[in-house]
Scaffold this motif. Sequence first.
Motif, PDB file in Angstrom:
ATOM      1  N   VAL A 159       0.845  -1.191   0.000  1.00 49.67           N
ATOM      2  CA  VAL A 159       0.000   0.000   0.000  1.00 49.67           C
ATOM      3  C   VAL A 159       0.885   1.247   0.000  1.00 49.67           C
ATOM      4  O   VAL A 159       1.869   1.326   0.748  1.00 49.67           O
ATOM      5  CB  VAL A 159      -0.934   0.011   1.228  1.00 49.67           C
ATOM      6  N   ALA A 160       0.512   2.232  -0.820  1.00 53.83           N
ATOM      7  CA  ALA A 160       1.179   3.534  -0.815  1.00 53.83           C
ATOM      8  C   ALA A 160       0.207   4.550  -0.221  1.00 53.83           C
ATOM      9  O   ALA A 160       0.187   4.767   0.983  1.00 53.83           O
ATOM     10  CB  ALA A 160       1.613   3.921  -2.223  1.00 53.83           C
ATOM     11  N   THR A 161      -0.614   5.160  -1.059  1.00 56.33           N
ATOM     12  CA  THR A 161      -1.682   6.054  -0.601  1.00 56.33           C
ATOM     13  C   THR A 161      -3.009   5.389  -0.924  1.00 56.33           C
ATOM     14  O   THR A 161      -3.346   5.226  -2.105  1.00 56.33           O
ATOM     15  CB  THR A 161      -1.603   7.414  -1.310  1.00 56.33           C
ATOM     16  N   PRO A 162      -3.764   4.952   0.080  1.00 56.59           N
ATOM     17  CA  PRO A 162      -4.977   4.174  -0.189  1.00 56.59           C
ATOM     18  C   PRO A 162      -5.977   4.931  -1.066  1.00 56.59           C
ATOM     19  O   PRO A 162      -6.019   6.166  -1.074  1.00 56.59           O
ATOM     20  CB  PRO A 162      -5.548   3.934   1.210  1.00 56.59           C
ATOM     21  N   LEU A 163      -6.762   4.166  -1.795  1.00 52.76           N
ATOM     22  CA  LEU A 163      -7.801   4.735  -2.651  1.00 52.76           C
ATOM     23  C   LEU A 163      -8.959   5.284  -1.850  1.00 52.76           C
ATOM     24  O   LEU A 163      -9.708   6.150  -2.315  1.00 52.76           O
ATOM     25  CB  LEU A 163      -8.326   3.657  -3.612  1.00 52.76           C
ATOM     26  N   GLY A 164      -9.148   4.780  -0.661  1.00 50.54           N
ATOM     27  CA  GLY A 164     -10.274   5.176   0.166  1.00 50.54           C
ATOM     28  C   GLY A 164     -10.595   4.077   1.151  1.00 50.54           C
ATOM     29  O   GLY A 164      -9.762   3.196   1.405  1.00 50.54           O
ATOM     30  N   THR A 165     -11.789   4.112   1.684  1.00 51.16           N
ATOM     31  CA  THR A 165     -12.214   3.146   2.696  1.00 51.16           C
ATOM     32  C   THR A 165     -13.450   2.409   2.210  1.00 51.16           C
ATOM     33  O   THR A 165     -14.362   3.010   1.628  1.00 51.16           O
ATOM     34  CB  THR A 165     -12.523   3.864   4.021  1.00 51.16           C
TER      35      THR A 165
END
Length: 467
Positions: free
Chosen positions: A91-97
Amino acid sequence: MSRVEQPSRRSVLATVVAAALAGGSAPSATAADAEATRGSGRRGDTGDTGDTESAPARSVDYRAWITYADWSAGTARGARAVAGDRPGVAVATPLGTVDYTDPHTKATAAWEHATWTSPPHALAVPSTEVIASWNASTPAGTWLQVELKGAYSDGTDTPWYVMGRWASGDQDVKRTSVDGQSDGRSTVWTDTLAIDDASTGLRVASYRLRLTLYRRPGTQLTPTVWRLGAMGSDVPDRFTVPASVPGLAHELSVPRYSQEIHQGQYPEYDSGGEAWCSPTSSQMIVEYWGGRLSAQQLAWVDPAYADPQVCHAARFTYDHQYGGCGNWPFNAAYAATFADLQGVVTRLGSLTDLETLIAAGIPAMTSQSFLKEELTGAGYGTAGHLMTVIGFTAAGDVIANDPYSANDSAVRRVYRRREFENVWLRSKRHNASGNVVSGTGGVCYLYFPARPTARQCQALTAVGVPV
């Protein structure tokens, strides 16, 4: 597996296959499993010293993404390729939740997520079956999902099929396959995508794999996947296989563990040790490579139980949907949770392939099914069973650590070469009632070092496993 047949999703598949064969269609090698219930075999041609069939061309294509270049070539959304001694994706910068409701606990929780999708892989062997496998680290508070999308030989596509929802632990989500996935042309049977009717000529011509990496919101934790691959195969329909010529006399020193001494222990994991052939075999090879569990990791096991590491392996390979410990990719992923190990699920084509591996110091786990009289010295029949091949005698017979033994000291067995290769490599057989059911067609788990030697690399490459 025990000698007693137990209901499973693969017993349903076997029924479908038998019905299709009775109706005139003859699909190629169907889904199989170490703990499948697919009927027992009937004594056939396994006592022959040779066959009139010619040796077939390799019917398997295994592809893996393992290098930094591999991971960089995929499509990352919220994920990144990770360099180093063991490249991977994280994971780098998550897409969302997103919310996930665990079907086994009914608990709903929010998870940050990221995805990585492989480029298409054109199968050198247009396939009737595809099995994905992976190696990963999933710290507490993380898990992953593996999906596969195939392109059929007629130019159309399968849906995105879930091939597994996995974590090395069981505290956050329950490790699970997903039932009920089909588009009317192919179906996922726990860990195996299979063409429904191979007699039509339809095949999976290529595929893509997609990872979804999950973590608890607000943390910097991440799953890291080091190896992701899939094996496509089109194994010929056959009751017998060509006889191989012995070429090696060598035995590896592999720990011996019996599943039978665990009867009745932890019945929540598929009724206890009677069904633990797969994790017991996995643990033998993990320890052959030096993998050890700490006292802290084994603290949950009743101290009165011998070989507590076998109980541990059963718990941490258990598939909560399948209801058993014989999910092939889950076993390979379990092995890779040990330092400096990796694991794959593939098919091999002959005992010569096994000799190549043994000569390089690599034992293998094989899946087979047979009646008692089809494998001299076994003393039992089985609808599906895993054992560990550790060597060959001077006469070419197979030396196996067979976990279906009364105790650890009885685990080492010698099986007749011609019988063993037939019950392992055939793709069709007759059960005790005379009905046609499927054989495993050479299914094999291979566990080996993360940094194999040159000789091990050569052997793995020779049997179609890139390293």
